[in-house]
Design a protein around this motif. Structure first.
Motif, PDB file in Angstrom:
ATOM      1  N   ARG A  32       0.809  -1.219   0.000  1.00 34.24           N
ATOM      2  CA  ARG A  32       0.000   0.000   0.000  1.00 34.24           C
ATOM      3  C   ARG A  32       0.843   1.270   0.000  1.00 34.24           C
ATOM      4  O   ARG A  32       0.328   2.363   0.169  1.00 34.24           O
ATOM      5  CB  ARG A  32      -0.962  -0.030   1.173  1.00 34.24           C
ATOM      6  CG  ARG A  32      -2.122  -0.974   0.858  1.00 34.24           C
ATOM      7  CD  ARG A  32      -2.752  -1.563   2.079  1.00 34.24           C
ATOM      8  NE  ARG A  32      -3.805  -2.505   1.702  1.00 34.24           N
ATOM      9  CZ  ARG A  32      -3.577  -3.774   1.349  1.00 34.24           C
ATOM     10  NH1 ARG A  32      -2.368  -4.256   1.288  1.00 34.24           N
ATOM     11  NH2 ARG A  32      -4.585  -4.568   1.027  1.00 34.24           N
ATOM     12  N   GLY A  33       2.156   1.112  -0.174  1.00 36.18           N
ATOM     13  CA  GLY A  33       3.018   2.267  -0.341  1.00 36.18           C
ATOM     14  C   GLY A  33       3.455   2.976   0.922  1.00 36.18           C
ATOM     15  O   GLY A  33       3.967   4.090   0.849  1.00 36.18           O
ATOM     16  N   TYR A  34       3.268   2.350   2.072  1.00 29.04           N
ATOM     17  CA  TYR A  34       3.748   2.977   3.316  1.00 29.04           C
ATOM     18  C   TYR A  34       5.271   3.010   3.320  1.00 29.04           C
ATOM     19  O   TYR A  34       5.926   2.104   2.813  1.00 29.04           O
ATOM     20  CB  TYR A  34       3.240   2.209   4.543  1.00 29.04           C
ATOM     21  CG  TYR A  34       1.783   2.429   4.822  1.00 29.04           C
ATOM     22  CD1 TYR A  34       1.353   3.513   5.575  1.00 29.04           C
ATOM     23  CD2 TYR A  34       0.824   1.553   4.331  1.00 29.04           C
ATOM     24  CE1 TYR A  34       0.006   3.726   5.837  1.00 29.04           C
ATOM     25  CE2 TYR A  34      -0.524   1.745   4.580  1.00 29.04           C
ATOM     26  CZ  TYR A  34      -0.925   2.838   5.333  1.00 29.04           C
ATOM     27  OH  TYR A  34      -2.259   3.042   5.574  1.00 29.04           O
ATOM     28  N   TYR A  79      10.150   1.250  18.000  1.00 28.96           N
ATOM     29  CA  TYR A  79      10.814   0.578  16.888  1.00 28.96           C
ATOM     30  C   TYR A  79      10.276   1.106  15.575  1.00 28.96           C
ATOM     31  O   TYR A  79       9.124   1.534  15.488  1.00 28.96           O
ATOM     32  CB  TYR A  79      10.568  -0.930  16.945  1.00 28.96           C
ATOM     33  CG  TYR A  79      11.429  -1.675  17.925  1.00 28.96           C
ATOM     34  CD1 TYR A  79      12.618  -2.258  17.517  1.00 28.96           C
ATOM     35  CD2 TYR A  79      11.057  -1.795  19.257  1.00 28.96           C
ATOM     36  CE1 TYR A  79      13.421  -2.950  18.417  1.00 28.96           C
ATOM     37  CE2 TYR A  79      11.858  -2.474  20.153  1.00 28.96           C
ATOM     38  CZ  TYR A  79      13.039  -3.056  19.724  1.00 28.96           C
ATOM     39  OH  TYR A  79      13.826  -3.727  20.610  1.00 28.96           O
ATOM     40  N   ARG A  80      11.108   1.006  14.543  1.00 31.99           N
ATOM     41  CA  ARG A  80      10.726   1.423  13.194  1.00 31.99           C
ATOM     42  C   ARG A  80      11.339   0.475  12.180  1.00 31.99           C
ATOM     43  O   ARG A  80      12.495   0.071  12.310  1.00 31.99           O
ATOM     44  CB  ARG A  80      11.223   2.846  12.945  1.00 31.99           C
ATOM     45  CG  ARG A  80      10.921   3.368  11.565  1.00 31.99           C
ATOM     46  CD  ARG A  80      11.516   4.769  11.380  1.00 31.99           C
ATOM     47  NE  ARG A  80      11.254   5.252  10.049  1.00 31.99           N
ATOM     48  CZ  ARG A  80      10.291   6.104   9.728  1.00 31.99           C
ATOM     49  NH1 ARG A  80       9.494   6.583  10.665  1.00 31.99           N
ATOM     50  NH2 ARG A  80      10.117   6.477   8.478  1.00 31.99           N
ATOM     51  N   CYS A  81      10.545   0.126  11.168  1.00 30.18           N
ATOM     52  CA  CYS A  81      11.040  -0.658  10.041  1.00 30.18           C
ATOM     53  C   CYS A  81      10.758   0.149   8.776  1.00 30.18           C
ATOM     54  O   CYS A  81       9.590   0.353   8.401  1.00 30.18           O
ATOM     55  CB  CYS A  81      10.337  -2.006   9.972  1.00 30.18           C
ATOM     56  SG  CYS A  81      10.946  -3.065   8.635  1.00 30.18           S
ATOM     57  N   ASP A  82      11.827   0.675   8.161  1.00 29.17           N
ATOM     58  CA  ASP A  82      11.669   1.430   6.920  1.00 29.17           C
ATOM     59  C   ASP A  82      11.428   0.465   5.772  1.00 29.17           C
ATOM     60  O   ASP A  82      12.059  -0.592   5.684  1.00 29.17           O
ATOM     61  CB  ASP A  82      12.925   2.267   6.663  1.00 29.17           C
ATOM     62  CG  ASP A  82      13.062   3.395   7.667  1.00 29.17           C
ATOM     63  OD1 ASP A  82      12.043   4.089   7.907  1.00 29.17           O
ATOM     64  OD2 ASP A  82      14.154   3.576   8.214  1.00 29.17           O
ATOM     65  N   LEU A  83      10.513   0.853   4.891  1.00 24.19           N
ATOM     66  CA  LEU A  83      10.127   0.008   3.765  1.00 24.19           C
ATOM     67  C   LEU A  83      10.603   0.642   2.464  1.00 24.19           C
ATOM     68  O   LEU A  83      10.282   1.802   2.188  1.00 24.19           O
ATOM     69  CB  LEU A  83       8.606  -0.166   3.729  1.00 24.19           C
ATOM     70  CG  LEU A  83       7.998  -0.742   5.007  1.00 24.19           C
ATOM     71  CD1 LEU A  83       6.485  -0.685   4.940  1.00 24.19           C
ATOM     72  CD2 LEU A  83       8.486  -2.162   5.231  1.00 24.19           C
ATOM     73  N   PRO A  84      11.357  -0.093   1.672  1.00 25.82           N
ATOM     74  CA  PRO A  84      11.849   0.471   0.414  1.00 25.82           C
ATOM     75  C   PRO A  84      10.707   0.805  -0.532  1.00 25.82           C
ATOM     76  O   PRO A  84       9.710   0.081  -0.611  1.00 25.82           O
ATOM     77  CB  PRO A  84      12.731  -0.638  -0.170  1.00 25.82           C
ATOM     78  CG  PRO A  84      12.404  -1.877   0.604  1.00 25.82           C
ATOM     79  CD  PRO A  84      11.765  -1.465   1.881  1.00 25.82           C
ATOM     80  N   GLY A  85      10.846   1.933  -1.197  1.00 21.80           N
ATOM     81  CA  GLY A  85       9.858   2.318  -2.204  1.00 21.80           C
ATOM     82  C   GLY A  85       8.607   2.961  -1.653  1.00 21.80           C
ATOM     83  O   GLY A  85       7.702   3.281  -2.399  1.00 21.80           O
ATOM     84  N   GLY A  86       8.536   3.150  -0.328  1.00 25.87           N
ATOM     85  CA  GLY A  86       7.349   3.778   0.250  1.00 25.87           C
ATOM     86  C   GLY A  86       7.329   5.268   0.027  1.00 25.87           C
ATOM     87  O   GLY A  86       8.320   5.881  -0.331  1.00 25.87           O
ATOM     88  N   THR A  87       6.151   5.864   0.237  1.00 27.49           N
ATOM     89  CA  THR A  87       6.026   7.320   0.054  1.00 27.49           C
ATOM     90  C   THR A  87       6.029   8.036   1.378  1.00 27.49           C
ATOM     91  O   THR A  87       5.723   7.516   2.386  1.00 27.49           O
ATOM     92  CB  THR A  87       4.719   7.651  -0.698  1.00 27.49           C
ATOM     93  OG1 THR A  87       3.612   7.103   0.042  1.00 27.49           O
ATOM     94  CG2 THR A  87       4.743   7.115  -2.095  1.00 27.49           C
TER      95      THR A  87
END
Length: 87
Positions: A32-34, A79-87
């Protein structure tokens, strides 16, 4: 996207259910682009911390939830998990 209050019944712990649920949340967010998934857990939830770190989350902050928490040195971890390609 915030992952909040994930819990697995004691009867089903140790069977990979938490890992599967966490993975599904990350897939859902990516689709969903998160740009990231965030969550909080307490210092006593060591198994949860290991799970999240194993899924790519990194600890980005800590805080004490109250004055009593501060006196008892009780902390909540963000905690944080960065997602590649998200906006």
């Amino acid at each position: 996207l915030e992952l909040k209050r994930m819990s697995v019944s004691k009867d089903y712990r140790g069977r990979g259910v938490s890992k599967a649920l966490c993975g599904e949340v990350l897939r859902f967010a990516r689709a969903r682009g998160y740009s990231a998934v965030v969550l909080s857990t307490s210092m006593v939830q060591v198994a949860a911390q290991r799970l999240y770190e194993g899924q790519g989350f990194r600890k980005v902050g800590t805080f004490s939830p109250s004055l009593l928490g501060s006196l008892l040195c009780f902390q909540i971890f963000h905690y944080r998990c960065d997602l590649p390609g998200g906006t």
